[in-house]
Design an enzyme around this catalytic site. Structure first.
Site, PDB file in Angstrom:
ATOM      1  N   GLY A   1      48.666  21.222  57.455  1.00  0.00           N
ATOM      2  CA  GLY A   1      48.660  19.761  57.574  1.00  0.00           C
ATOM      3  C   GLY A   1      48.322  19.286  58.972  1.00  0.00           C
ATOM      4  O   GLY A   1      47.151  19.072  59.319  1.00  0.00           O
TER       5      GLY A   1
ATOM      6  N   THR B   1      48.625  11.448  54.496  1.00  0.00           N
ATOM      7  CA  THR B   1      48.471   9.986  54.441  1.00  0.00           C
ATOM      8  C   THR B   1      48.073   9.462  55.815  1.00  0.00           C
ATOM      9  O   THR B   1      48.702   9.797  56.819  1.00  0.00           O
ATOM     10  CB  THR B   1      49.800   9.363  53.974  1.00  0.00           C
ATOM     11  OG1 THR B   1      49.934   9.646  52.580  1.00  0.00           O
ATOM     12  CG2 THR B   1      49.834   7.863  54.192  1.00  0.00           C
TER      13      THR B   1
ATOM     14  N   TYR C   1      59.243  10.947  45.946  1.00  0.00           N
ATOM     15  CA  TYR C   1      58.551   9.833  45.280  1.00  0.00           C
ATOM     16  C   TYR C   1      58.845   9.854  43.772  1.00  0.00           C
ATOM     17  O   TYR C   1      59.704  10.606  43.316  1.00  0.00           O
ATOM     18  CB  TYR C   1      57.058   9.880  45.628  1.00  0.00           C
ATOM     19  CG  TYR C   1      56.842   9.707  47.117  1.00  0.00           C
ATOM     20  CD1 TYR C   1      57.257   8.544  47.774  1.00  0.00           C
ATOM     21  CD2 TYR C   1      56.284  10.720  47.898  1.00  0.00           C
ATOM     22  CE1 TYR C   1      57.102   8.380  49.152  1.00  0.00           C
ATOM     23  CE2 TYR C   1      56.122  10.562  49.277  1.00  0.00           C
ATOM     24  CZ  TYR C   1      56.539   9.396  49.895  1.00  0.00           C
ATOM     25  OH  TYR C   1      56.395   9.239  51.258  1.00  0.00           O
TER      26      TYR C   1
ATOM     27  N   GLY D   1      54.259  15.396  42.844  1.00  0.00           N
ATOM     28  CA  GLY D   1      55.612  15.399  42.272  1.00  0.00           C
ATOM     29  C   GLY D   1      56.661  15.699  43.327  1.00  0.00           C
ATOM     30  O   GLY D   1      57.780  16.080  42.986  1.00  0.00           O
ATOM     31  N   ALA D   2      56.305  15.531  44.608  1.00  0.00           N
ATOM     32  CA  ALA D   2      57.163  15.998  45.705  1.00  0.00           C
ATOM     33  C   ALA D   2      57.688  14.859  46.569  1.00  0.00           C
ATOM     34  O   ALA D   2      57.491  13.679  46.273  1.00  0.00           O
ATOM     35  CB  ALA D   2      56.363  16.988  46.567  1.00  0.00           C
TER      36      ALA D   2
HETATM   37  C1  LIG Z   1      50.972  12.233  58.912  1.00  0.00           C
HETATM   38  C2  LIG Z   1      51.400  12.974  57.673  1.00  0.00           C
HETATM   39  C3  LIG Z   1      51.071  12.481  56.436  1.00  0.00           C
HETATM   40  C4  LIG Z   1      51.439  13.163  55.260  1.00  0.00           C
HETATM   41  N1  LIG Z   1      51.052  12.678  54.044  1.00  0.00           N
HETATM   42  C5  LIG Z   1      51.324  13.369  52.920  1.00  0.00           C
HETATM   43  C6  LIG Z   1      50.820  12.943  51.656  1.00  0.00           C
HETATM   44  O1  LIG Z   1      50.097  11.948  51.545  1.00  0.00           O
HETATM   45  N2  LIG Z   1      51.165  13.681  50.563  1.00  0.00           N
HETATM   46  C7  LIG Z   1      51.950  14.793  50.644  1.00  0.00           C
HETATM   47  O2  LIG Z   1      52.243  15.407  49.624  1.00  0.00           O
HETATM   48  N3  LIG Z   1      52.403  15.242  51.835  1.00  0.00           N
HETATM   49  C8  LIG Z   1      52.083  14.575  52.968  1.00  0.00           C
HETATM   50  N4  LIG Z   1      52.483  15.078  54.190  1.00  0.00           N
HETATM   51  C9  LIG Z   1      53.117  16.416  54.263  1.00  0.00           C
HETATM   52  C10 LIG Z   1      52.045  17.489  54.526  1.00  0.00           C
HETATM   53  O3  LIG Z   1      51.213  17.645  53.385  1.00  0.00           O
HETATM   54  C11 LIG Z   1      52.660  18.869  54.871  1.00  0.00           C
HETATM   55  O4  LIG Z   1      53.511  19.281  53.832  1.00  0.00           O
HETATM   56  C12 LIG Z   1      53.463  18.839  56.169  1.00  0.00           C
HETATM   57  O5  LIG Z   1      52.735  18.190  57.196  1.00  0.00           O
HETATM   58  C13 LIG Z   1      53.853  20.258  56.628  1.00  0.00           C
HETATM   59  O6  LIG Z   1      52.713  21.027  56.908  1.00  0.00           O
HETATM   60  P1  LIG Z   1      52.217  21.304  58.440  1.00  0.00           P
HETATM   61  O7  LIG Z   1      53.388  21.905  59.167  1.00  0.00           O
HETATM   62  O8  LIG Z   1      51.069  22.257  58.316  1.00  0.00           O
HETATM   63  O9  LIG Z   1      51.848  19.987  59.026  1.00  0.00           O
HETATM   64  C14 LIG Z   1      52.158  14.388  55.357  1.00  0.00           C
HETATM   65  C15 LIG Z   1      52.496  14.867  56.628  1.00  0.00           C
HETATM   66  C16 LIG Z   1      52.117  14.199  57.783  1.00  0.00           C
HETATM   67  C17 LIG Z   1      52.452  14.788  59.132  1.00  0.00           C
END
Ligand SMILES: Cc1cc2nc3c(=O)[nH]c(=O)nc-3n(C[C@H](O)[C@H](O)[C@H](O)COP(=O)(O)O)c2cc1C
Length: 346
Positions: free
Chosen positions: A315, A27, A178, A174-175
């Site tokens: 991410g 996001t 929310y 679904g995570a």
């Molecule tokens: C800024 C930000 C926004 C995120 N937005 C979402 C989102 O819109 N939907 C979602 O399922 N997870 C969201 N996440 C979680 C990420 O998809 C991911 O699970 C998390 O960052 C862990 O992965 P990473 O260690 O590679 O960053 C977000 C994480 C961050 C840091």
């Protein structure tokens, strides 16, 4: 050392990915005030088309799904047109992109849409909208059976809109505490009807959404993200385990594109799951699994080699490195992520 990440992987008859690196949904709160994606968003996603699959930032399915400022939607004609520019730009660069379909449930705030906040039960979440401290969360209305019917139909409608907008498929969100996840945990679901009290009942909403969305666009193009380990926006309960055992057993009957873990740090241990979220899901789910949460290219390669999951979602490193895939492929150092990078869309 990371060669396994660069193998092609077939999700099903309809979709093959060029590599095992998925851009996680992120996001960014950068849509315009009508929640329409901008040209800058098209450029941002197109620069990351080297991922085997991009999962879009979460996209709200209808106005009362909104809990954060300027999160894009997929319910108006203008939003669909905006997303066409994004998907076209990704496809022009040889990439693939799924839309993540989102309703925040009780994490919504009336400030954004001027109506009731909906959730499984009238149990509010503590706190306020991030970076908008005066917007404290409100006690939601417990959805009626009619509300549930409409919500399920609205997920299906958003999935159709996603296909019209050129997305290759959808990931149902679904995570992360929310709406769908709120049905799956005892601390947020105290319903006395056929959507509460037992694993079968608590999984019903999730399965109805999956059923309606697969019916709308075909199961090859539908994926699901789940958080069996509660870690965000709600608290876990040891009884949740039986809900996810039941839900995932049902999902084994439906050939989805993949199942995606929803977790920030996959080193987290959950007593009631017997350890890590990814290991629990691997032991329960029979289809393709996407692991996530603090992985580097090296640690993800090891995890895939050890058969802990099939694909990895990355991410924060993708925010810091638009050319993440190229850098990993050529063994170049990746730039470290920092939160101040969220201020701009590069
Ligand atoms: C800024 C930000 C926004 C995120 N937005 C979402 C989102 O819109 N939907 C979602 O399922 N997870 C969201 N996440 C979680 C990420 O998809 C991911 O699970 C998390 O960052 C862990 O992965 P990473 O260690 O590679 O960053 C977000 C994480 C961050 C840091």
């Amino acid at each position: 050392m990371t060669a396994i990440l660069f193998e092609k992987v077939r999700l099903n008859e309809s979709i093959e990915l060029d590599n095992r690196i998925i851009m996680a949904p992120l996001t960014r709160c950068m849509a315009d005030d009508n929640l329409v994606p901008t040209d800058a968003m098209a450029t941002y996603y197109a620069r990351r088309a080297g991922a085997g699959l991009i999962i879009s930032e979460a996209i709200i399915i209808r106005p009362d799904a909104q809990g954060y400022p300027n999160t894009p939607g997929l319910f108006s004609a203008a939003q669909v047109e905006g997303w066409k520019k994004v998907t076209q730009a990704v496809h022009d660069n040889g990439g693939k992109i799924f839309a993540q379909l989102w309703h925040v449930g009780r994490v919504a705030h009336p400030h954004f849409f001027g109506g009731e906040v909906l959730a499984p039960s009238a149990i509010k979440v503590e706190g306020s909208v991030p970076r908008m401290r005066d917007l404290t969360y409100v006690t939601p209305k417990a959805v009626t059976l009619d509300d549930i019917t409409t919500l399920v139909a609205d997920y299906a409608k958003a999935a159709k809109n996603a296909r019209e907008a050129g997305f290759d498929g959808v990931e149902i969100h679904g995570a992360n505490g929310y709406l769908i996840d709120q049905f799956l945990h005892y601390t947020s679901n105290e319903r006395q009807d056929e959507y509460g009290q037992t694993p079968e009942n608590m999984a019903r909403f999730a399965l109805e959404v999956v059923g309606a969305v697969t019916e709308a666009i075909g199961n090859d193009r539908v994926a699901l993200r789940l958080s069996p380990g509660a870690y965000f926006n709600l608290a876990g309960d040891p009884r949740d385990r039986a809900v996810f055992d039941y839900l995932i057993r049902q999902l084994n009957q439906i050939p989805l594109a993949y199942l995606h873990a929803g977790i920030f740090d996959d080193e987290m241990q959950f007593d009631y799951l017997g350890g890590r979220v990814s290991d629990y899901m691997r032991n329960t789910y029979e289809g393709l699994l996407v692991g996530v949460g603090g992985y580097t290219a090296t640690s993800a390669s090891h995890a895939i080699e050890n058969n802990r999951f099939d694909l990895v979602a990355i991410g924060r490193p993708f925010i810091a490195n638009p050319d993440y895939v190229e850098k990993v492929k050529h063994g170049k150092p990746v730039t470290a992520y920092s939160e101040d990078m969220l201020a701009t869309l590069v």
